[in-house]
Design a protein around this motif. Sequence first.
Motif, PDB file in Angstrom:
ATOM      1  N   ARG A  45      35.596  29.153  47.022  1.00  0.00           N
ATOM      2  CA  ARG A  45      36.537  28.441  46.930  1.00  0.00           C
ATOM      3  C   ARG A  45      37.886  29.076  46.004  1.00  0.00           C
ATOM      4  NH1 ARG A  45      39.881  24.947  44.513  1.00  0.00           N
ATOM      5  NH2 ARG A  45      38.513  24.600  42.899  1.00  0.00           N
ATOM      6  N   LEU A  46      37.069  29.213  44.734  1.00  0.00           N
ATOM      7  CA  LEU A  46      37.899  29.722  43.563  1.00  0.00           C
ATOM      8  C   LEU A  46      38.433  31.227  43.982  1.00  0.00           C
ATOM      9  CD1 LEU A  46      35.695  28.695  40.693  1.00  0.00           C
ATOM     10  CD2 LEU A  46      38.057  27.963  41.082  1.00  0.00           C
ATOM     11  N   ILE A  47      37.494  32.100  44.515  1.00  0.00           N
ATOM     12  CA  ILE A  47      37.654  33.591  44.953  1.00  0.00           C
ATOM     13  C   ILE A  47      38.947  33.411  45.892  1.00  0.00           C
ATOM     14  CG2 ILE A  47      36.959  35.569  45.915  1.00  0.00           C
ATOM     15  CD1 ILE A  47      34.164  34.890  44.438  1.00  0.00           C
ATOM     16  N   GLN A  52      44.403  34.647  47.397  1.00  0.00           N
ATOM     17  CA  GLN A  52      45.751  34.052  47.956  1.00  0.00           C
ATOM     18  C   GLN A  52      46.613  34.137  46.884  1.00  0.00           C
ATOM     19  OE1 GLN A  52      45.832  32.816  51.059  1.00  0.00           O
ATOM     20  NE2 GLN A  52      47.956  32.191  51.066  1.00  0.00           N
ATOM     21  N   GLU A  53      46.578  33.561  45.751  1.00  0.00           N
ATOM     22  CA  GLU A  53      47.408  33.679  44.494  1.00  0.00           C
ATOM     23  C   GLU A  53      48.162  34.828  44.322  1.00  0.00           C
ATOM     24  OE1 GLU A  53      46.084  31.672  40.872  1.00  0.00           O
ATOM     25  OE2 GLU A  53      47.124  33.131  39.770  1.00  0.00           O
ATOM     26  N   ILE A  54      47.083  36.091  44.062  1.00  0.00           N
ATOM     27  CA  ILE A  54      47.675  37.453  43.940  1.00  0.00           C
ATOM     28  C   ILE A  54      48.615  37.853  45.270  1.00  0.00           C
ATOM     29  CG2 ILE A  54      46.705  39.769  43.653  1.00  0.00           C
ATOM     30  CD1 ILE A  54      44.109  38.524  42.251  1.00  0.00           C
ATOM     31  N   LEU A  55      48.100  37.882  46.382  1.00  0.00           N
ATOM     32  CA  LEU A  55      48.688  38.164  47.494  1.00  0.00           C
ATOM     33  C   LEU A  55      50.272  37.526  47.685  1.00  0.00           C
ATOM     34  CD1 LEU A  55      45.896  38.021  50.334  1.00  0.00           C
ATOM     35  CD2 LEU A  55      47.235  40.072  49.444  1.00  0.00           C
ATOM     36  N   GLU A  56      50.137  36.343  47.491  1.00  0.00           N
ATOM     37  CA  GLU A  56      51.264  35.407  47.470  1.00  0.00           C
ATOM     38  C   GLU A  56      52.261  36.118  46.293  1.00  0.00           C
ATOM     39  OE1 GLU A  56      51.456  32.358  49.218  1.00  0.00           O
ATOM     40  OE2 GLU A  56      53.496  31.962  48.691  1.00  0.00           O
ATOM     41  N   ARG A  57      51.919  36.572  45.138  1.00  0.00           N
ATOM     42  CA  ARG A  57      52.990  37.007  44.257  1.00  0.00           C
ATOM     43  C   ARG A  57      53.231  38.388  44.465  1.00  0.00           C
ATOM     44  NH1 ARG A  57      49.480  36.491  39.558  1.00  0.00           N
ATOM     45  NH2 ARG A  57      48.970  38.750  39.624  1.00  0.00           N
TER      46      ARG A  57
ATOM     47  N   SER B 154      45.900  27.939  51.877  1.00  0.00           N
ATOM     48  CA  SER B 154      44.509  28.804  51.508  1.00  0.00           C
ATOM     49  C   SER B 154      43.195  28.555  52.502  1.00  0.00           C
ATOM     50  CB  SER B 154      44.041  27.839  50.285  1.00  0.00           C
ATOM     51  OG  SER B 154      44.743  28.257  49.119  1.00  0.00           O
ATOM     52  N   THR B 155      42.558  29.642  52.900  1.00  0.00           N
ATOM     53  CA  THR B 155      41.568  29.605  53.652  1.00  0.00           C
ATOM     54  C   THR B 155      40.370  30.334  52.824  1.00  0.00           C
ATOM     55  OG1 THR B 155      42.145  31.698  54.564  1.00  0.00           O
ATOM     56  CG2 THR B 155      42.974  29.955  55.652  1.00  0.00           C
TER      57      THR B 155
END
Lengths: 69, 245
Positions: A45-47, A52-57, B154-155
């Motif tokens: 979940r953390l990974i 997701q956070e990096i891709l979003e940025r 998130s997935t």
Amino acid sequence: MKLKGIKVDIKKGEIKEVFEEIPDEEYQKRLEEVKKAEEEREKRRLIEAKKQEILERLAQEELKKEGKL
Amino acid sequence: MSTSISRLYNFVSDRDAGIPIKAQKVDDELNQLITACNRKVLISSSAPSSPIDGQTWIDISQDPPVLKVYDGTNSAWKMIGTYNILTKVAEIDVSSDSDYVDITGLDGNNEEFYILEATIKNPTGSNSEYHLFVEGDTTVTNYYNQYLDVDGTSTTPNRANNPSFAYALAGASTFAVVHITKSPTGYFHFTSHESRHQDNIFLCLRAGIKSNATISNITQLRIQAQQTGGIGTGSRFVLFRAKIG
């Protein structure tokens, strides 16, 4: 360790409360498996959240460069 | 059919001024009536003998009764339409916190698949996985499940070495619809669609398999919480069997 269960026999139409004894070592092994599975779940979940956070940025930066944001 | 001389002129038509009716005509009309009678729906616990193509039969040897039609091409009775595709075979309301639920007396070889609706309340202070075992094999590592957790945008995809079909946070609940079958190659398979209460709403899709060996049939299933007492009071399981003629 005594486990408490419900047994349903659909042929006889019976439902009853049952108990099952498992060795303490087996129970400890199950607890270890639960802990391991929970740790693995949290790690994934953390990974994924970080990905997701990096891709979003990166996506936002690219879109800004392209003048779309 | 040939008609003997002695069977001629046995009947006389009043309407046609005494013109004799041949036995052949009587035979033909009787045969038509018999065929029409055979086509009527028969209600019986055993299959009608000498069925004809298209004949219908309500089989009351099963509960609820099953409507069948005779397929003359394949010499077999087939269930028809949407009648009796799904039958509820078990309904379990959990009245005290439990560790597992065993469902026995199944016969997967004579069904298409099973559908389990599981509403589970986790009353414990720890998060709990819920496992689905088959044929008494409760060795967790004999199974795999591939899941996709969806939380907002998130997935999280992952593969785990266990037969988990649902997951509930401490003190929370989850609802899963699970399709269960034996594949044509003999492996136990399930898919699960889970709606979980986790802060907000949370979706999990899963595919599961008992990968170490094939099975000969599905005669029993076990739903087991990974936390002691993890199947809480108020949990509910409903199992349907799907049988398509």
